[in-house]
Enzyme design. Structure first.
Site, PDB file in Angstrom:
ATOM      1  N   GLU B 308       0.828  -1.207   0.000  1.00  0.00           N
ATOM      2  CA  GLU B 308       0.000   0.000   0.000  1.00  0.00           C
ATOM      3  C   GLU B 308       0.863   1.257   0.000  1.00  0.00           C
ATOM      4  OE1 GLU B 308      -2.676  -0.740   3.282  1.00  0.00           O
ATOM      5  OE2 GLU B 308      -3.993  -1.936   2.027  1.00  0.00           O
ATOM      6  N   ASP B 387      -8.428  -8.984   4.108  1.00  0.00           N
ATOM      7  CA  ASP B 387      -8.178  -7.938   5.098  1.00  0.00           C
ATOM      8  C   ASP B 387      -9.238  -7.872   6.182  1.00  0.00           C
ATOM      9  OD1 ASP B 387      -6.913  -5.837   6.307  1.00  0.00           O
ATOM     10  OD2 ASP B 387      -7.675  -4.311   4.949  1.00  0.00           O
ATOM     11  N   GLU B 415     -12.561  -2.726  12.303  1.00  0.00           N
ATOM     12  CA  GLU B 415     -12.577  -1.983  11.045  1.00  0.00           C
ATOM     13  C   GLU B 415     -13.729  -2.394  10.130  1.00  0.00           C
ATOM     14  OE1 GLU B 415      -8.893  -2.205   8.903  1.00  0.00           O
ATOM     15  OE2 GLU B 415      -9.629  -1.031   7.210  1.00  0.00           O
TER      16      GLU B 415
END
Lengths: 701, 701
Positions: B308, B387, B415
C-alpha cells in the site's frame, strides 16, 4: 525551491494564459493592422473620471500591444485621426469640441446607463465611443478592442450596444482559508489564511477581465457562509471589503456579500435570527448602515437559507418571504438588493421514500410566495430543478413566478461537468436553457425573456453564475475553460449571441486568427458538451458520480443516500417517474405544452427521458435505438470522441504557444483516459444489471 | 466548558468503564467473600523487584476493593493465613521460610519463563503463587484476582498455568498527531500533537490491563509509518520511547516499534535503503545499538514494506528475505526480532483485470522464500488472505511455511466488523481460525499448532493483533468491545479456552455475578458475530462497504476500484471464481482436503461459497435455500436480531450501573437502526439486480 522574482513570475503566468482574452496579440495579419493603424495614433479622453481613465489606459495598452505603434492619450482633440472616448454629458456635452450632432438625442436615449454607441466618423476623423455613464465608455473600449482582436473592420462602425440583462453577476464560492468550494483552478486569489490577499495587481486584472465581458456584480464569498466568513460584515473585515469594492468600482462592478442568516446570533447581537423580531430587524438595519458608510455602492447580499443545513427563517416558523423581506428593508434606503437563493430542499431524504421528489422542492417552496417579496428582493433560481447536472430540464420556477424579481443561476465552475479536467464548453447548454419556451401566459415566453425582465416588465433582472476562477496561472485550470467564463459574460450581456460566435471570439482573442486553429478549437468546444454527456450519465438521469467531490463515475454513488438523487435502475429498467399519472407529479409544475410533453412517454425528448420516466431497458427511443443500446453506443462513441479531441489538438502543435499547447494536451490526455473509465464502469454496470448484450459485441467487463 | 479537576475526571471515567475488567467489584455474594476473606488478611512478598512489587500492590488493591478488608504486604511470613508471592529462586528459594517442597523440582521446571504455579497450601496456611520469573508471579496474581472476581473457590487450588504462545502482542496503529488509523475509541492516549502524552497514570493502567490478560509485547506506533513517526528511532524521541518501555517493563511487556523501511534516506543516512548496501546495513546496526543502549529489552521492529505504497526492498530489486534479514542482523546481537508483515499485494489493480487475484498475493510472494529468513525474523500473517473481513477463509500461508517463524495477525479493532458502533464479539471468529486444520504434512495441523510453534517445533511463535483502544473513558468506545480486547489476550495465552468461557469471565469481571446479567450479556456476545455477518456482506464475499472509512453498506463501494476487492455481481449471479478449474487458482494454495473442498462447488462450505465460486442467484446452498433467498432471509432476520439485542439489553436496566447501561443502550440503538440500513440496501441492490422476488414478499425497495 528557488524564489522567482515577481516580474519573472508574472511573465511565466502570462506565458501560460494569465492575460486570457485580454492578451492583445501582436499577430494580426498585416492587412488588418494596416487598416487599424491610422485610427490609433491618439486617444482623446478629456473627462477626469477613474473609469474613463481606466478605459483610455486599457485602449492604450491594447493598441500598443496589438499594433506595436506609439500612441498617446490626449485631453485636447488631436489633429490626426483618433479614437474619442467620453460621456454624452461630458466630453460629448454642451461644451464639447466635437460637433453636437455626433450623437443625436435619439442616440443619447438609446444606451441606458450601461450601453454605448460606437461610431466611425470620417468627417471628424475619429472613432467615437459615447455613453451616458463612464462605465458605458469602458464597455465601448472593450468592445472596440474585441473587434480589433478578432480582426473586424473599423471603417463603418455605427451601433448602439446595450446589455440585455441588468444584473450580470458572478458568484465566488471562495472561503477565507483560501479554499474554494467546487473550485478547480487552484486556491482563492481573494483570500489566504483567513485574510484578504495583498495581491492588488491580480485583483485589478481580474476586474479588467470581468468588466471586459460586461460583468457588473461580483459576490466575493461562498454562499455557504462558515464561521469565519460570517465576520465579513464586521469592522474586522469591512475596510478590506471596501478596498476591494474600490477596485471593482473603477470597472463598473458592484460588490456583494454572501451573509449568514444567523449573523445576529453569531456576532453577538440578539439571541435569535427570527426575521419578525424587532431587535433582529434593528440589528440588520444598523449593519446595513455600517456597510454603506464604507461602501456607498454596495450591491447587496446573497443568501442561502434553510438549505443544506444552513440557518434560515424556517427555524423560527417564518417563511422565506418573511426572511428575505426583513433583510430587504434594511438595504432598501441605500438601493441594495437581497438575492435569495431558491435552492431549498430536504437534504435528509430517505432513499426508500419515493413520494418525496427533490426536483419539486424549489417550486413547492417558492411558488406560493409569488407576490409576497419586497421590491428589492430578487430570487436566484438554478437553471434546473436539481443541481447543475450535465442535462436537466429547465426549472419550472422560471416562468412560474410572475410577480417576483428573479435571476437565473448558472454554474461556470464544472462541478458535474468534468471539473476543468475535461473540456466541456457550457455555452450551448446555457443557450438551450435561455431559449426554452416556458409557455408562461400561453404565449412565446422563453427563459431569456423571463430573466431579462421583458416578459413581465420587471426591472431587477439578470443572470448570476458560480465562477470557475482560482489562483492558477490561467485563472481557470483548464485553459479551454476560460471559454466558459468568457462566454458566460457575453451571453449575460446578449443572450442572442450564438454559442459558436462566442467560441470563435474567444478562440481568436486567445489563440490568434490562424484559420485552422480557430476552426479546430471552435469545433472542439462546440462538440465538447455532447461528448461529455455521452460518456457520463445517460438520457437526463444525472449524478452517477462519486459522493462529495463529484468527480468520476460511480453509478450507485448517490443511489442509497439522503440527497434525493436517484436513478432507480433495476434488472428491468431505469429512470425516475415524475409524471402526474404514476409518479411524483413534478411534470405538472410546467405550463401548457411543456407539462404535456414531459408527462407523455411518447413526446418526452430522448435526452430527458430518464428524468421524467422509468422505462424498460428495451424501450425504444425516438432515435430508433433502445435505452440500453443507447447507453452502450453513446459510451463507446463518447470515449472515442474524447480520444479524437486529443488527436485534433495534436494537429495544432506548432500553431500556438508551446505553453498553451502542452497544458491543454495534458488535460486532454487525462480526459481521454478518464472517459474510458466512465465508459467501462457505466457499460459494465448496466450490462451486469440488465443482462442484455451489446448488439455490437464490444468489450464490456 | 468547565474544567474538571483531575480526580473528579478519573471518577467520571471509572463510572464509565475505565477500570474495565480490573474494577474489582465489591458486589461479591456474601458466601463467596466470606470464603475468600480468611486468606486475605496479609500478602507476603519478600523480593525487591519492581514486578513483584507491582504484583503485590495489585493484589492489595483487588482484595481491598473486592472484600473491603484491611490487608497488608509483609516481608516476613505472617502467622495468619495469607497469600505468598515469589519466585522459585527468590522467596521460595534456598533461604526460604517456606518448606522447600512447597514447589517440587517438577513444579519448578513446568512453568517456563512466564508461567506460574498457584497452590492452596492448608499446612502452610497460605495460597502460594510461585514462578521462575517475577512476571510469572504477576500473572499469577492476575489469575488469582480473576478467580476471585468470577467467584471461584480458592480452597483447593493446584495448577501450573503456562502461556501456550510465546509472543502475545498488540499492535497500536496510533500516529503521533493523536489520530489512530482504524481507531474507533477516541484519539490516542500515547501521543498528542506530535509528542508523547504526559499521562503516565493512564499508561500504567493500560500496562496493568494488558499484563492482566497476558500481553507481553506492544508495538506503539502505526505500521504505516509516516514522516513524523519515522523519527521515533532518533535521539529526538528515543528517551520518550525508553520511558514508556520502562513502564511496560514493570508489567512484563516488551516494547516494539514500527519502522519506516526508508529510514536511512529520510533520516539523513545513506541515500538508499537497499538492504544489500553496506552503508545501509551499517546504518541500521548503529541504529540498533543506539536503541538498545537506552532500552536493553527492546523487543524489535514491525515492518510493513512494499505494501500500500510503503517503501520496501522491491524498490531496489531485492526480495523480502533480503529486506528482513538485513534488519535482523542489526537486531540479532541484542536478542531483538524483526516482525515482517505479509500483507503485500498490488493495490493498483485494474478492476477489469480478472486474472489478478489479490487473495493469492501473500502466498505467491512469501511461499517461495520459505527457509530464507534469518532466525530472528518472524513473518506476521493476517488471518485471512484479504483484510479482516467478517468472513474469510484462513490464509493458506498459515501451514504453508514450514521453515519460517510466523505469527498470526488478528484485528481487534472492528474496522470491517462494525467499528465499535455495532457489537461484534470476535473471539468465536478467532477460535474458528485457530481450530482450522491446515492439513499441513497430511496430519492434524490446526492453525493454533502452527502459531504456538508446536507443529514444526519452532520457538518464535505467537499471535499479534491490531488493538481497539483509544482515549475514550472505557478504552474501547463500545463498552462491549472490551470483551474483544480481553478475549484476545486470554485466547493468545490459551487458544483452548472457549469463546463462551472467556465471555463469561469478562462479563462477570465487568458487570458482576448477577446470573441474569451474565447469561444475557454472554448470549448477546456469542450471538453478535453471526448477527453482524447476517446483515452485512453475504456468504464470504466480503467488502460492500463505503470506501476509505469502511463503515456502512455500499455494495459497489469497491467494485470498480483499484483495491482488488470485487464481488462481480450481475443480473445472473455473484461471487469470485477462485478455483483452479475456471478461476484464479487460489484454491490450490491450500493443502489436501482443504484444496479439494474449496475447489468443489458441492463441498465448499456455504459461508465461504462466494469467496471461492461465482454462482447463479438460484444456486441451492447446502442449507437448502437459494443464494438470493439466503441473502434476503439473513438480512431480514439479521436486522430483527440486531433489534432483539436492544430488547435484551433493556431487560437488564437496573441490574448494572446506569452509566454502563446507557452507553451500551445508545450504541445498540444505533446498531439496530443501521442494521436496517444494511438490510435495505443489500436486499434492494440484489432485488434490483436479479429481479428475483423474495419468497416471503417482505418489503424491498
Amino acid at each position: 525551491m528557488m524564489t522567482i522574482p515577481a516580474s519573472e513570475q508574472l511573465q511565466h503566468m502570462k506565458a501560460h494564459g494569465y492575460d486570457a482574452w485580454l492578451s492583445y496579440q501582436s499577430s494580426l495579419p498585416i492587412a488588418v493592422s494596416a487598416q487599424y493603424r491610422p485610427w490609433c495614433s491618439a486617444i482623446c479622453a478629456i473627462e477626469q473620471h477613474e473609469t474613463i481613465a481606466a478605459a483610455a489606459t486599457e485602449l492604450l495598452r491594447g493598441i500598443t500591444s496589438m499594433l506595436g505603434v506609439h500612441t498617446a492619450i490626449t485631453s485636447a482633440v488631436p489633429d490626426q485621426a483618433h479614437i474619442a472616448l467620453g460621456t454624452f454629458g461630458g466630453m460629448f456635452g454642451e461644451a464639447s469640441s466635437y460637433p453636437a450632432d455626433l450623437f443625436t438625442p435619439t442616440d443619447r436615449e438609446s444606451t441606458g446607463a450601461e450601453g454605448f454607441i460606437i461610431r466611425t466618423c470620417p468627417a471628424e476623423r475619429c472613432i467615437a465611443i459615447g455613453a451616458a455613464e463612464p462605465v458605458g465608455v469602458l464597455y465601448g473600449v472593450f468592445h472596440l478592442l474585441r473587434l480589433m482582436g478578432t480582426g473586424q473592420p473599423l471603417d463603418t462602425l455605427d451601433e448602439a450596444v446595450v446589455p440585455v440583462n441588468g444584473l450580470r453577476m458572478v458568484d465566488h464560492w471562495d472561503n477565507m482559508d483560501g479554499s474554494i468550494e467546487r473550485g478547480y483552478a487552484g486556491s482563492s486569489f481573494l483570500y489566504e489564511q483567513q485574510e484578504f490577499t495583498a495581491n492588488q495587481e491580480r485583483i485589478r486584472d481580474y476586474a479588467r477581465l470581468m468588466s471586459s465581458i460586461g460583468i457588473n456584480a461580483i459576490c466575493i464569498n461562498n454562499v455557504n457562509v462558515h464561521q469565519h466568513e460570517t465576520q465579513l460584515i464586521t469592522p474586522r473585515y469591512l475596510p478590506d471589503v471596501a478596498k476591494l469594492a474600490g477596485v471593482f468600482r473603477v470597472y463598473g462592478i458592484r460588490l456583494y456579500l454572501s451573509i449568514n442568516y444567523a449573523s445576529p446570533l453569531e456576532l453577538g447581537g440578539p439571541e435569535t435570527a427570527d426575521p419578525l423580531n424587532d431587535a433582529v430587524r434593528q440589528w440588520w438595519k444598523e449593519k446595513a448602515a455600517a456597510i454603506y458608510s464604507l461602501i456607498p455602492d454596495f450591491g447587496g447580499v446573497v443568501v442561502k437559507a434553510d438549505s443544506e443545513n444552513r440557518p434560515g427563517p424556517f427555524t423560527y416558523g417564518r417563511n422565506h418571504a418573511d426572511g428575505a423581506n426583513m433583510l430587504a428593508e434594511a438595504l432598501q434606503p441605500y438601493g441594495g438588493i437581497v438575492i435569495w437563493r431558491c435552492f431549498v430542499y430536504n437534504c435528509k431524504q430517505d432513499w426508500r421514500d419515493r413520494s418525496t421528489d427533490r426536483a419539486r422542492a424549489a417550486y413547492d417552496h417558492f411558488k406560493p410566495l409569488d407576490g409576497q417579496f419586497h421590491d428589492n428582493v430578487v430570487l436566484q433560481i438554478k437553471n434546473g430543478p436539481l443541481d447543475f447536472q450535465v442535462r436537466e430540464p429547465v426549472s419550472p420556477l422560471l416562468g412560474g413566478m410572475e410577480h417576483t424579481h428573479q435571476i437565473l443561476e448558472f454554474q461556470i465552475t464544472q462541478e458535474y461537468t468534468g471539473q476543468q479536467r475535461h473540456v466541456c464548453y457550457l455555452v450551448p447548454q446555457w443557450k438551450e436553457i435561455l431559449e426554452f419556451d416556458t409557455c408562461a401566459q400561453g404565449r412565446y415566453a422563453p427563459v431569456k425573456h423571463v430573466v431579462d425582465g421583458s416578459l413581465w416588465g420587471r426591472a431587477r433582472n439578470g443572470i448570476a453564475a458560480v465562477t470557475n476562477v482560482g489562483a492558477d496561472w490561467n485563472w481557470t485550470g483548464h485553459l479551454l475553460a476560460q471559454a466558459n467564463l468568457y462566454g458566460y459574460g457575453r451571453l449575460a450581456w446578449d443572450p442572442d449571441l450564438s454559442a459558436e460566435a462566442i467560441a470563435v471570439e474567444w478562440v481568436k482573442l486567445v489563440f490568434g486568427l490562424d484559420e485552422l486553429v480557430v476552426t479546430a478549437i471552435t469545433q472542439m468546444l462546440m462538440d465538447s458538451w455532447p461528448i461529455y454527456e455521452s460518456y457520463t450519465s445517460p438520457l437526463g438521469v444525472g449524478w452517477m458520480v462519486n459522493p462529495d467531490h463529484h468527480y468520476g463515475p460511480n453509478v450507485d454513488g448517490y443511489e442509497y443516500s439522503k440527497w434525493g438523487t436517484y436513478h432507480y435502475a433495476d434488472s428491468k429498467g431505469i429512470g425516475v417517474d415524475r409524471t402526474v399519472h404514476s409518479g411524483s407529479g413534478y411534470s405538472s409544475q410546467y405550463m401548457g405544452a411543456n407539462a404535456e410533453q414531459y408527462e407523455s412517454l411518447e413526446q418526452c425528448p430522448d435526452e430527458l427521458l430518464l428524468f421524467f420516466h422509468h422505462v424498460p431497458y428495451e424501450h425504444r427511443l425516438k432515435s430508433g435505438t433502445t435505452v440500453i443500446q443507447h447507453i452502450y453506443d453513446t459510451h463507446f462513441t463518447g470515449a472515442e470522441r474524447a480520444e479524437a479531441l486529443l488527436s485534433t489538438w495534436r494537429e495544432l502543435q506548432g500553431r500556438m504557444k508551446q505553453t498553451y499547447y502542452e497544458q491543454v494536451e495534458a488535460r486532454l490526455e487525462e480526459q481521454a483516459e478518464h472517459a474510458k473509465e466512465w465508459r467501462d464502469q457505466i457499460n459494465t454496470y448496466f450490462y451486469r444489471k440488465s443482462g442484455i448484450e451489446d448488439r455490437e459485441r464490444r468489450m464490456i467487463y
